[in-house]
Each structure stands twice: as C-alpha cells, then as structure tokens.
Design an enzyme around this catalytic site. Sequence first.
Site, short mmCIF file in Angstrom:
data_model
loop_
_atom_site.label_atom_id
_atom_site.label_comp_id
_atom_site.label_asym_id
_atom_site.label_seq_id
_atom_site.Cartn_x
_atom_site.Cartn_y
_atom_site.Cartn_z
N SER A 139 -10.46 15.34 6.38
CA SER A 139 -9.15 15.24 7.03
C SER A 139 -8.70 16.58 7.61
O SER A 139 -8.37 16.69 8.79
CB SER A 139 -8.11 14.72 6.03
OG SER A 139 -6.82 14.72 6.60
N GLN A 140 -8.69 17.63 6.79
CA GLN A 140 -8.25 18.93 7.26
C GLN A 140 -9.34 19.67 8.04
O GLN A 140 -9.06 20.34 9.03
CB GLN A 140 -7.79 19.80 6.08
CG GLN A 140 -6.51 19.33 5.42
CD GLN A 140 -5.29 19.49 6.31
OE1 GLN A 140 -5.27 20.30 7.23
NE2 GLN A 140 -4.27 18.69 6.04
N THR A 156 -13.10 19.89 -6.46
CA THR A 156 -14.11 19.83 -7.51
C THR A 156 -15.50 20.27 -7.04
O THR A 156 -16.39 20.46 -7.86
CB THR A 156 -14.19 18.41 -8.08
OG1 THR A 156 -14.35 17.47 -7.00
CG2 THR A 156 -12.92 18.07 -8.85
N HIS A 160 -5.97 24.99 -0.36
CA HIS A 160 -5.27 24.69 -1.61
C HIS A 160 -5.70 25.75 -2.61
O HIS A 160 -6.85 26.18 -2.62
CB HIS A 160 -5.63 23.29 -2.09
CG HIS A 160 -5.03 22.89 -3.40
ND1 HIS A 160 -3.71 23.17 -3.73
CD2 HIS A 160 -5.55 22.22 -4.46
CE1 HIS A 160 -3.46 22.67 -4.93
NE2 HIS A 160 -4.56 22.10 -5.39
N ASP A 169 2.14 21.74 -6.08
CA ASP A 169 1.35 20.65 -5.50
C ASP A 169 0.86 19.70 -6.59
O ASP A 169 0.99 18.48 -6.47
CB ASP A 169 0.17 21.24 -4.73
CG ASP A 169 -0.63 20.18 -4.00
OD1 ASP A 169 -0.17 19.71 -2.94
OD2 ASP A 169 -1.71 19.81 -4.47
N GLU A 214 2.10 15.72 -7.23
CA GLU A 214 1.14 14.62 -7.27
C GLU A 214 1.22 13.84 -8.57
O GLU A 214 1.23 12.59 -8.56
CB GLU A 214 -0.28 15.18 -7.10
CG GLU A 214 -0.58 15.74 -5.73
CD GLU A 214 -1.90 16.49 -5.68
OE1 GLU A 214 -2.35 16.81 -4.56
OE2 GLU A 214 -2.48 16.77 -6.75
N GLU A 251 9.14 -7.04 -4.14
CA GLU A 251 10.33 -6.26 -4.50
C GLU A 251 10.01 -4.85 -4.98
O GLU A 251 10.80 -3.92 -4.74
CB GLU A 251 11.14 -7.00 -5.56
CG GLU A 251 11.69 -8.35 -5.09
CD GLU A 251 12.54 -8.22 -3.82
OE1 GLU A 251 13.21 -7.19 -3.64
OE2 GLU A 251 12.51 -9.15 -3.00
N GLU A 280 8.21 -3.30 -0.45
CA GLU A 280 9.42 -2.74 0.15
C GLU A 280 9.58 -1.25 -0.12
O GLU A 280 10.49 -0.62 0.44
CB GLU A 280 10.65 -3.52 -0.33
CG GLU A 280 10.65 -4.96 0.18
CD GLU A 280 11.93 -5.71 -0.14
OE1 GLU A 280 12.93 -5.05 -0.50
OE2 GLU A 280 11.94 -6.94 -0.02
#
Length: 337
Positions: free
Chosen positions: A28-29, A85, A109, A192, A196, A228, A232
């Site tokens: 992703s990064q 890791t 990170h 961080d 999480e 519920e 939502e």
Amino acid sequence: MAVEMFYDADADLSIIQGRKVAVIGYGSQGHAHSLSLRDSGVQVKVGLKEGSKSREKVTEQGLEVDTPAEVAKWADVIMLLAPDTAQAEIFTNDIEPNLEDGNALFFGHGLNIHFGLIKPPANVTIGMVAPKGPGHLVRRQFVDGKGVPCLIAIDQDPKGEGQALALSYAAAIGGARAGVIKTTFKEETETDLFGEQAVLCGGTEELVKTGFEVMVEAGYAPEMAYFEVLHELKLIVDLMYEGGIARMNYSVSDTAEFGGYLSGPRVIDADTKKRMQDILKDIQDGTFVKRLVANVEGGNKELEALRKKNAEHPIEVTGKKLRDLMSWVDRPITETA
C-alpha cells in the site's frame, strides 16, 4: 502541547532529488512512495525478493526493481516499508551489510527502532516519514496536486541533516502540501499501537461482536442485530471522520443523540478506561512486542488460532449472507471464490 508543523515552503525538495532512494516493499505505502518520488524527480529503485508477485507490477509502472540487497547497495537513502514482522530479517540480511557512512535509513512506522528489534550503526541517519492515510489515498492526493498529512521523526542524526532530509522526502510524496507534523519514534509507535488495539481494531471489533451477541441472545433476529451494530457503523464513522463527534451528534436523530449520551458511559466506564490504561502500559513497557515477536518466532501459531476463532463468530456467518444482498458493497476475494 502544540505540535511543530511544516509545509512546502519549509521543505527543500532538492535535497531528496540529490539522493538515490531505495524503497523496500511495494504494498500500500511502497507503491505510493515510489511513484510519487519518481514523479518528483527523485532517483528511485524498488527492492523486492526474487519471485515476488509484485515485481511485474513495478516494471509495468515504469520503475526499476532489484533485490533488497542490491537496491540497498545502490542507494544512500533506504525506506523500509516491508511488514513490521519482516523488517528485522531484511535489515540483518540485506540492508546492514550494505550500509555506508552517511546513509539514511527511513521507516514508515517506528516499532522496530523504538523497541530495539533493529539496531543500526551509529554513522547512519535514522528517520521516519509516515503518511496518515492508506497508500492509495496518498498516491491519489499527490496526483491531484494535493497531499496527505505526514509525520516525521529523527531517531539518530550523526550529520545533523536528518530533519531536512525527512522533510524533503515528505514533500516529494505530497505530505508538505497538507502539513508535516514533527513527532518522535516513541510517540508515533506507542500511539499507533494503542489506537489499533484499544479503539480502532480490538476495541471496536469486540464492541460490535458483544452488541450482536446481546441482541441475538435476547431473541432478536441475527440479521437485525447485524444491521444495527455492524452495517450502520460505517454511517456513524463517516460522520465522525468528516466533522468530529459533534458533527455526528448533529446529524443523527435527537433520539439517537439523547440515548447515546445516557448509555455510552454505561458501556465505556471508569473500569473500561482503567483496562485501556493497562493496554497502553503493556505497549509502553514492551510486553506486547515481546508477545508479537514470540508469535512470529513460533510460526504465527497464536495469530492463526485467533484468526480462526474470530472467523467462526456467528456475526461473520450472518454478515456474509447479508452482504450477498448488497450489490454496492465491494466484495473481498475470500467471499468471491
């Protein structure tokens, strides 16, 4: 305490443009950093192991790819964006043997540096550039001429150039367009992990599952309970994301707002806060990281057992059935086989 902020006017893009950057990892990064660095006029190569499925994608997107060891040998700035890791092994095998005096090793990170899982030599600059958004958003904002706010931190600075280099790097991926916040490896890592564990992943997940259980055990249909307490949730989180808690309360009905004020403190009370403080303490003193490392060294057996238990919760069965009715919901690969 007010944070220190920087913007494009505070950054010298030519600093990173004069360096050779290796980005190790293309998730992703990694893809967002690599492409945006290239588009900002920076020399960049991507480090991926032989046989990686991402190698073809890197080449298709016009970037050079080689092994982590080879790109580390070529570069003078190394951004390590592999999973937490996996970082210590990559550092030991591929990066450390190729580090030279004056090199910089950056992270997205701070976990491995803060908890001493990676111990770099003293003659290397150690920094962090961490966009506060997923990679696809970082890249999209960059392409649109905007940016995602970034954190920067310097843990080791033998030449006194670390902050300027980190700020230049952040500017090259669009961060300084939105704002760059100065922090520390300790602060970024501990906040961080706490977010999480206590709120975003662990806390929210258990709140949803417990709410589902209470309703089903009281005789309500699992489908109604799912709508519920889980479905939502996105509506509420989106409102908070866009305008804070006040915006959310303004947008919901008076009945929902009033009931929330009365019942929220009954769910999250002083005892809950104390347990959250205990979670933070386990993060700060290294208890969590020791367990994380033990899990990895044990072949991820504890993680796999927890995953299996979680996947078998009744809310997952109900959710899969209901999501089949929702054509607008993106389906994960695990549900489309």
